[in-house]
Design a protein around this motif. Structure first.
Motif, PDB file in Angstrom:
ATOM      1  N   ARG A 278      43.619  68.127  16.758  1.00 42.17           N
ATOM      2  CA  ARG A 278      43.359  67.390  18.000  1.00 42.17           C
ATOM      3  C   ARG A 278      43.872  68.133  19.220  1.00 42.17           C
TER       4      ARG A 278
ATOM      5  N   GLU B  99      41.655  69.170  22.380  1.00 42.50           N
ATOM      6  CA  GLU B  99      41.997  68.633  23.702  1.00 42.50           C
ATOM      7  C   GLU B  99      42.202  69.729  24.737  1.00 42.50           C
TER       8      GLU B  99
ATOM      9  N   SER C 215      35.868  63.575  24.652  1.00 38.19           N
ATOM     10  CA  SER C 215      37.149  62.864  24.681  1.00 38.19           C
ATOM     11  C   SER C 215      37.014  61.478  24.063  1.00 38.19           C
TER      12      SER C 215
ATOM     13  N   ALA D  66      39.038  60.036  20.683  1.00 39.84           N
ATOM     14  CA  ALA D  66      39.722  58.749  20.593  1.00 39.84           C
ATOM     15  C   ALA D  66      39.294  57.994  19.337  1.00 39.84           C
ATOM     16  N   ARG D  67      38.004  57.997  19.091  1.00 44.09           N
ATOM     17  CA  ARG D  67      37.467  57.280  17.954  1.00 44.09           C
ATOM     18  C   ARG D  67      37.901  57.898  16.622  1.00 44.09           C
TER      19      ARG D  67
ATOM     20  N   VAL E 295      44.629  60.196  22.317  1.00 45.29           N
ATOM     21  CA  VAL E 295      44.185  61.108  23.378  1.00 45.29           C
ATOM     22  C   VAL E 295      45.394  61.365  24.255  1.00 45.29           C
TER      23      VAL E 295
ATOM     24  N   ASP F 143      36.004  54.000  25.312  1.00 44.61           N
ATOM     25  CA  ASP F 143      36.300  54.391  23.935  1.00 44.61           C
ATOM     26  C   ASP F 143      37.793  54.632  23.744  1.00 44.61           C
ATOM     27  N   ILE F 144      38.399  55.291  24.706  1.00 41.80           N
ATOM     28  CA  ILE F 144      39.828  55.581  24.614  1.00 41.80           C
ATOM     29  C   ILE F 144      40.631  54.284  24.592  1.00 41.80           C
ATOM     30  N   GLU F 145      40.268  53.366  25.465  1.00 44.83           N
ATOM     31  CA  GLU F 145      40.983  52.087  25.509  1.00 44.83           C
ATOM     32  C   GLU F 145      40.825  51.320  24.196  1.00 44.83           C
TER      33      GLU F 145
ATOM     34  N   ALA G 254      42.189  54.338  20.928  1.00 39.97           N
ATOM     35  CA  ALA G 254      43.274  55.318  20.939  1.00 39.97           C
ATOM     36  C   ALA G 254      44.578  54.752  21.483  1.00 39.97           C
TER      37      ALA G 254
ATOM     38  N   ARG H 154      48.021  56.348  23.413  1.00 45.43           N
ATOM     39  CA  ARG H 154      48.302  57.527  24.246  1.00 45.43           C
ATOM     40  C   ARG H 154      49.281  58.427  23.518  1.00 45.43           C
TER      41      ARG H 154
END
Length: 111
Positions: free
Chosen positions: A40, A44, A66, A70-71, A76, A103-105, A108, A110
């Motif tokens: 990852r 990134e 990105s 996350a998925r 991330v 998607d991140i919310e 993922a 942080r």
């Protein structure tokens, strides 16, 4: 248009493709590494670089990548989040950025 899943490529293959500077080659390679490579942090690093690329298609692919990160990885880095927030003002890619942030919310934590 027919959807084709990006072929899996190695870090070395991706580096060579990224070095071409060709947006039409960078985009599928970036999506591929986000979907397939287990490192990852390596992925990134490249997403961050391409979020600042001059070509809007490359920035858009970096944003989409990105979301895939996350998925798939469930995390991330803060640097990606910060770069995405800055791109919200970029009308050429803001839709993809909003989707990636959703998607991140959803997927993922942080890192």
């Amino acid at each position: 248009m027919e959807y084709r899943s990006p072929e899996e490529i190695s870090e070395e293959e991706a580096e060579a493709i990224f070095a071409t500077g060709e947006p039409s080659e960078i985009c599928p390679a970036l999506i591929s590494v986000a979907l397939h490579l287990p490192d990852r942090e390596w992925v990134e690093k490249h997403i961050l670089a391409f979020l600042n690329h001059e070509d809007p298609d490359v920035r858009r692919c970096a944003a989409v990548s990105s979301g895939h990160m996350a998925r798939i990885h469930g995390a991330v880095g803060q640097g990606v989040l910060d770069a995405l927030r800055l791109l919200l003002a970029d009308s050429a890619v803001s839709g993809a950025v909003e989707d990636a942030m959703d998607d991140i919310e959803m997927f993922a934590r942080r890192a």
